[in-house]
Scaffold this motif. Sequence first.
Motif, short mmCIF file in Angstrom:
data_model
loop_
_atom_site.label_atom_id
_atom_site.label_comp_id
_atom_site.label_asym_id
_atom_site.label_seq_id
_atom_site.Cartn_x
_atom_site.Cartn_y
_atom_site.Cartn_z
N LEU A 213 0.87 -1.17 0.25
CA LEU A 213 0.11 -0.04 0.12
C LEU A 213 0.87 1.10 0.08
CD1 LEU A 213 -2.79 -1.18 2.72
CD2 LEU A 213 -2.55 -1.65 0.39
N VAL A 214 0.56 2.08 -1.11
CA VAL A 214 1.47 3.51 -1.29
C VAL A 214 0.66 4.41 -1.37
CG1 VAL A 214 3.44 4.18 -2.52
CG2 VAL A 214 3.03 1.72 -2.11
N SER A 215 0.88 5.57 -0.85
CA SER A 215 0.36 6.97 -1.01
C SER A 215 1.26 8.08 -0.97
CB SER A 215 -0.98 7.13 0.06
OG SER A 215 -0.45 7.78 1.08
N ASP A 216 1.01 9.05 -1.41
CA ASP A 216 1.59 10.35 -1.32
C ASP A 216 1.41 11.00 0.31
OD1 ASP A 216 2.44 10.33 -3.81
OD2 ASP A 216 0.89 11.33 -4.66
N GLU A 217 0.80 10.42 0.92
CA GLU A 217 0.59 10.90 2.48
C GLU A 217 1.53 9.94 3.30
OE1 GLU A 217 -3.92 12.49 2.25
OE2 GLU A 217 -3.62 10.50 2.84
N GLY A 218 2.62 9.41 2.83
CA GLY A 218 3.27 8.53 3.70
C GLY A 218 3.08 7.14 4.01
N TRP A 219 2.10 6.58 3.32
CA TRP A 219 1.79 5.27 3.61
C TRP A 219 2.60 4.36 2.61
CZ3 TRP A 219 -4.01 3.31 3.48
CH2 TRP A 219 -3.98 1.90 4.15
N ASN A 220 3.37 3.66 2.91
CA ASN A 220 4.23 2.60 2.05
C ASN A 220 4.65 1.49 2.90
OD1 ASN A 220 5.93 1.58 0.19
ND2 ASN A 220 7.47 3.00 -0.01
N MET A 221 3.50 0.45 2.84
CA MET A 221 3.52 -0.77 3.82
C MET A 221 3.31 -1.70 2.94
SD MET A 221 3.72 -1.39 7.07
CE MET A 221 3.72 -2.93 8.27
N LEU A 222 4.14 -2.84 3.18
CA LEU A 222 4.05 -4.23 2.53
C LEU A 222 3.98 -5.28 3.49
CD1 LEU A 222 4.53 -6.05 -0.07
CD2 LEU A 222 7.03 -6.24 0.47
N GLY A 223 2.98 -6.05 3.49
CA GLY A 223 2.64 -7.17 4.25
C GLY A 223 1.47 -7.99 4.13
N GLY A 224 0.87 -8.65 5.32
CA GLY A 224 -0.12 -9.52 5.11
C GLY A 224 -1.36 -8.77 5.81
N LEU A 225 -2.34 -9.22 5.34
CA LEU A 225 -3.72 -9.06 6.20
C LEU A 225 -4.54 -10.04 5.94
CD1 LEU A 225 -6.05 -7.32 3.56
CD2 LEU A 225 -3.65 -6.59 3.23
N PHE A 226 -5.75 -9.93 6.61
CA PHE A 226 -6.83 -10.91 6.42
C PHE A 226 -8.12 -10.70 5.55
CE2 PHE A 226 -5.58 -12.53 11.04
CZ PHE A 226 -4.79 -13.32 10.46
N PRO A 227 -8.61 -11.30 4.77
CA PRO A 227 -9.93 -10.85 4.17
C PRO A 227 -10.78 -9.82 4.77
CG PRO A 227 -9.71 -13.17 3.85
CD PRO A 227 -8.59 -12.88 4.83
#
Length: 680
Positions: A213-227
Amino acid sequence: MRLLYVILLLATIVCKGQFNPSEIEIIRDQWGVPHIYASTDPQVSYGLAWAHAEDDFKTIQEILLAAKQMMGRYQGPDGAPIDYVVGLLRCEEIVKEHLDEVDPAFIKIAEGYVAGLNAYAEAHKEEVLVKKAFPVSITDIFKAYVLQLAVQDGADNLIRNLFDGKVDTVDFETKGSNAFAISRKKTTSEEVFLAVNSHQPLEGPAAWYEAHLVSDEGWNMLGGLFPGGPVIFHGTNEHLGWAHTVNYFDKRDVFQLEMHPDKENLYRVDDEWLQLEKRKIKLKVKVFLGIKIGVKRDAFYSIYGPVVKNDKGAFAFHMAVFDEIRAIEQWYKMNKATNLAEFKEALSMTAIPSFNIVYADKYDSLFYVGNGKVPERNPNYDWSTTLPGNISEIIPQYYHPFYDLPQITNPSSGYLFNTNNGAFNATATSDNLKPADFDSTMGYRAYDNNRSYRFMELIDQYDQLSWNDFLDIKYDATLPDSLVYWIDLNPVFDLDPAQADSAEQVLKIIQSWDKKADVNAMGAAHLNILYKGLARVSDKIDVKNVSTEQYYKAVDYVRRYLLHYFGKIDVTLGEYQKLVRGNEEYPIGGLPDVIAAMHSDYMGEGKVRAKTGESYIMMVRYPKEGLPIIETVNVFGASNRPDSPHYDDQISLFLSQKRKPMTLNIDEVRKNAERIYHPE
């Protein structure tokens, strides 16, 4: 409060128009993993919902159908009990009561996710499982996570035990998770190492989905999530990462009510008789050819919590999830943290009701916390068992603040770990916490398991670790010298083979086995069959004091099992245990509670099918400069659709204990993308 609830319901109807899909990019890499880019965080959440629905809309719907009490309409009588439990837990009332506590900034994230799901459902009506299930609302997302977190903390087992008259709460067997963090001073490459290795079901509502997940608002996160998750639950951003494992403190309180001897549904509290609140939970159940019938079932509530009646009386229970709905907001703030101070600030919400956290960052900070939302309990009562439900002073009024929780920052040993073992063994002995320093009513258990003992055996061999050393630890599948399973198996290794009669060869195979659970190991298959055989008769034996005769009978059970199903004794683990995807079967190693763990269920013809354990694996190195170096693998692939090329394209990597390189550099992702498109 009620007004906000109505406003958000109305907002759900119109929020689709707030998002322009052409401004959202879904970038699929060669493995089909979605990298979502947009200028704002809510837009990213919209894109995540769409991408995940493309890959697994069915499971997302099942989670939301449960939250909306529509499983009876979908599954018929099998789904109705789920709808009843959701009503008994009062998920909708909990969300209504606490919705105004959620940060408005996170409400916008939830709006984006809901808009993305509703847009996908509108565009793919043929995939919708139950008519009128859509549109979903923001409150549905929160209800789904009240339910899921309640189940994670054992609500399903607790309610089942109460209905069955098993009053004392019973801890379910851990399926295991691993989290390891190594500081720069203890690595040969001067990098910080992190292993994110949660052992979850391989399929279903609690199986990991990988996203970036990447945004211009500082979100840059890679990983796992549940449905159904609008954010990453564990993984890494540019600065830091963390892993979750299930922890075991006192998460559930059960109170026995003192019911009136003559008047129905009156219970005494102090010197006053109170009336149980009675509600009719309305259920719609599909019975045949889509025909649905209405069913009503009573549910009762007390000042202690929901009430279950059984032959032994009336019992109320309480869990932290009844008082908190901001868990996914806290995960979002953890996603956005850039250093340990900001990460701890997010944790200070204590909105995630449980889960250990093992943390590492590029600044060489390590951190562990036995995280939880833990009530401040009256120390005059024994909280380890059923409590008297006729005293008002026993009801907890507050929760422990974050700084009360067991936690360690930057131990001198240079490493932290958790394998679902107790909170008081997270590093070297000299750096560990002491149980006496914590409120005993919190119920943190001081114990170790096979994986923690094995990890300690391994880590003690190194003054410093190379990356390959770290990988060797992560993929280790050897049991420790002395086993600590629920049923004591150690005496099996000391039995006299000559006394085993026709099972002598089986016993010799077990005793000569090196305790490695690889696909070619025979002793691993034999021990697993023996353990399952003893578990089947566990209600008839003392599992901590099994007799010699019972061990010999168990060994003979293995002999009879192998000859019946395989026609031979020398059966390897890979012949016995299979990873199954679609119509394909693959030999797979691993046993319960080895570090590279695997739990299996019977699948027929004597074989077992891998069900829970090694699944999504992320291995991270944080150099002094630049982005983290990331390697990941998911057990099957990025998609749960059988017609997708990414339905099973990671299996060979997974089985060979290899990983694919991943990056947080969105430009690099674009350059090598398999496909770039918009969610429309």
